[in-house]
Design an enzyme around this catalytic site. Structure first.
Site, short mmCIF file in Angstrom:
data_model
loop_
_atom_site.label_atom_id
_atom_site.label_comp_id
_atom_site.label_asym_id
_atom_site.label_seq_id
_atom_site.Cartn_x
_atom_site.Cartn_y
_atom_site.Cartn_z
N ILE A 8 10.37 -16.07 15.41
CA ILE A 8 9.85 -16.12 16.78
C ILE A 8 10.96 -16.32 17.81
O ILE A 8 10.76 -16.11 18.99
CB ILE A 8 8.76 -17.21 16.95
N ASP A 9 12.16 -16.72 17.33
CA ASP A 9 13.27 -16.96 18.27
C ASP A 9 13.84 -15.68 18.87
O ASP A 9 14.56 -15.74 19.87
CB ASP A 9 14.41 -17.71 17.55
N ARG A 33 0.83 -1.22 0.00
CA ARG A 33 0.00 0.00 0.00
C ARG A 33 0.86 1.26 0.00
O ARG A 33 0.48 2.26 -0.61
CB ARG A 33 -0.98 -0.03 1.17
N ARG A 62 3.71 -20.86 16.44
CA ARG A 62 4.09 -19.95 15.35
C ARG A 62 2.91 -19.37 14.59
O ARG A 62 3.08 -18.45 13.79
CB ARG A 62 5.01 -20.71 14.38
N GLY A 116 5.06 -17.46 35.53
CA GLY A 116 5.38 -17.82 36.91
C GLY A 116 5.92 -19.23 37.02
O GLY A 116 5.69 -19.91 38.03
N ARG A 172 4.68 -34.74 33.71
CA ARG A 172 4.22 -34.89 32.34
C ARG A 172 4.96 -33.90 31.43
O ARG A 172 5.39 -32.84 31.90
CB ARG A 172 2.72 -34.58 32.22
N GLY A 225 18.89 -16.94 8.17
CA GLY A 225 19.21 -17.51 6.85
C GLY A 225 18.71 -16.62 5.72
O GLY A 225 19.41 -16.41 4.71
N GLU A 236 8.59 -22.31 37.60
CA GLU A 236 9.65 -22.48 38.59
C GLU A 236 11.03 -22.45 37.93
O GLU A 236 11.99 -21.93 38.49
CB GLU A 236 9.48 -23.82 39.33
O1 F6P Z 1 13.46 -20.36 13.68
C1 F6P Z 1 12.10 -20.43 14.00
C2 F6P Z 1 11.73 -21.83 14.45
O2 F6P Z 1 10.36 -21.83 14.77
C3 F6P Z 1 12.56 -22.39 15.61
O3 F6P Z 1 12.14 -21.93 16.88
C4 F6P Z 1 12.35 -23.86 15.43
O4 F6P Z 1 13.40 -24.57 16.04
C5 F6P Z 1 12.36 -24.01 13.93
O5 F6P Z 1 11.94 -22.75 13.40
C6 F6P Z 1 11.45 -25.09 13.41
O6 F6P Z 1 11.61 -25.18 12.05
P1 F6P Z 1 10.62 -25.99 11.08
O7 F6P Z 1 9.33 -25.25 11.00
O8 F6P Z 1 11.32 -26.03 9.78
O9 F6P Z 1 10.44 -27.33 11.71
#
Ligand code: F6P
Length: 320
Positions: A126-127, A25, A252, A185, A243, A104, A187
């Protein structure tokens, strides 16, 4: 410039659509045409693109993922592949490219920059491990997804006197694990950046158990070890039935948060403004809520952004 292009590359994340929409846009408002390559660099290599007009980017802002789709392209890593990409861009009269992605993808953007093609990078992962930006796109939405799931898990953990290990994403990065541990929260946070002292953790859990605290929550990054093995040890040494829940790709996706919608919109607009002003070879970032630009060269050389000791300490202190 009369024609620009955009693509999303590597792992998808929420907020990518906001960047595409804002970039398209902004370009249209300046009489510049915008095209979108499908499936990242793979689509660029196949010359697979669509025209992005005002209508084609409507209704995407609130959707997770990327409507242009994304991929990791091996071919683009080769010299020949990169030459094909450049040829395709020039043949289609594209004068600038916006690359949205993680480390990358920004590396790929730098390769095109080194070949003399105008490129702007947008940090999306997201990392949150990309340097020269406080936040990458998608981090906030992923964290909100995690805390929603963990809050649900805490309910059932307390109903059954159980310990839970929740595995979150992050092969090499403990950002999601440590920040979500603080926000829920938990541990303990187990991260790839710090060695786990299993006997100390068991000792602390045992102390809690003896004090009458009958449930516990541990958030673990996927790259920090084997969740089930740690769960077995906790059961043996600390007394808790334990568990494991792996949140996986759930983290994601989903509608982007307000933060990611705004960040994506700001990134998209800025990237077009930069290209039209003749700036190239930079990544747009966020610092103290202002947009910044950093040479792609520095971003790539900077490597993975480090997790601060302060964040790790905070997760430890608050988890007591
Ligand atoms: O780099 C983002 C990410 O979501 C990482 O946290 C995760 O290890 C990786 O991609 C998973 O990659 P894929 O979706 O190729 O399995």
């Amino acid at each position: 410039m009369k024609r620009l292009a955009i693509l999303t590359s590597g792992g998808d994340c929420s907020g990518m659509n906001a960047v595409i929409r804002a970039a398209a846009r902004t370009a249209i408002s300046k009489d510049v045409e915008m095209i979108g390559y499908r499936k990242g660099f793979a689509g660029l290599l196949k010359n697979d693109y669509i025209h992005l007009d005002t209508r084609s980017v409507s209704g995407v802002l609130q959707r997770g993922g990327t409507f242009l789709q994304s991929a990791r392209s091996q071919e683009f890593r080769t010299e020949e592949g990169r030459k094909t990409a450049l040829d395709n861009l020039l043949r289609e009269r594209v004068e600038g490219l916006i690359v949205i992605g993680g480390d990358g993808s920004l590396n790929g953007a730098l390769a095109l920059d080194r070949m003399g093609f105008p490129v702007i990078g947008i940090p999306a992962s997201i990392d949150n491990d990309i340097p020269y930006t406080d936040m990458a796109l998608g981090v906030d939405t992923a964290l909100n997804n995690i805390i929603y799931a963990v809050d649900c898990i805490k309910d059932t953990a307390s109903s059954h006197d159980r310990a839970f290990i929740v595995e979150v994403m992050g092969r090499n990065s403990g950002y999601l694990a440590s920040t979500s541990a603080i926000a829920t929260g938990a541990e303990f946070a187990i991260v790839p950046e710090a060695e786990l002292d299993l006997s100390e953790m068991c000792h602390q859990l045992r102390r809690r158990y003896d004090e009458g605290r009958t449930n516990a929550l541990i958030i673990m990054a996927e790259g920090a070890g084997h969740a089930q093995e740690i769960a077995d040890s906790i059961k043996d040494c600390a007394g808790f039935e334990t568990r494991v829940t792996v949140l996986g790709h759930y983290q994601r996706g989903g509608a982007p948060t307000v933060f990611d919608r705004l960040l994506g919109s700001r990134f998209g607009r800025k990237s077009v403004d930069l290209l039209l002003a003749g700036t190239k070879g930079v990544m747009v970032g966020l610092s103290a809520n202002s947009l910044t630009t950093t040479l792609l060269e520095m971003v790539v050389l900077g490597g993975q952004k480090k997790l601060t000791d302060d964040l790790l300490r905070m997760a430890d202190i608050l988890g007591i």
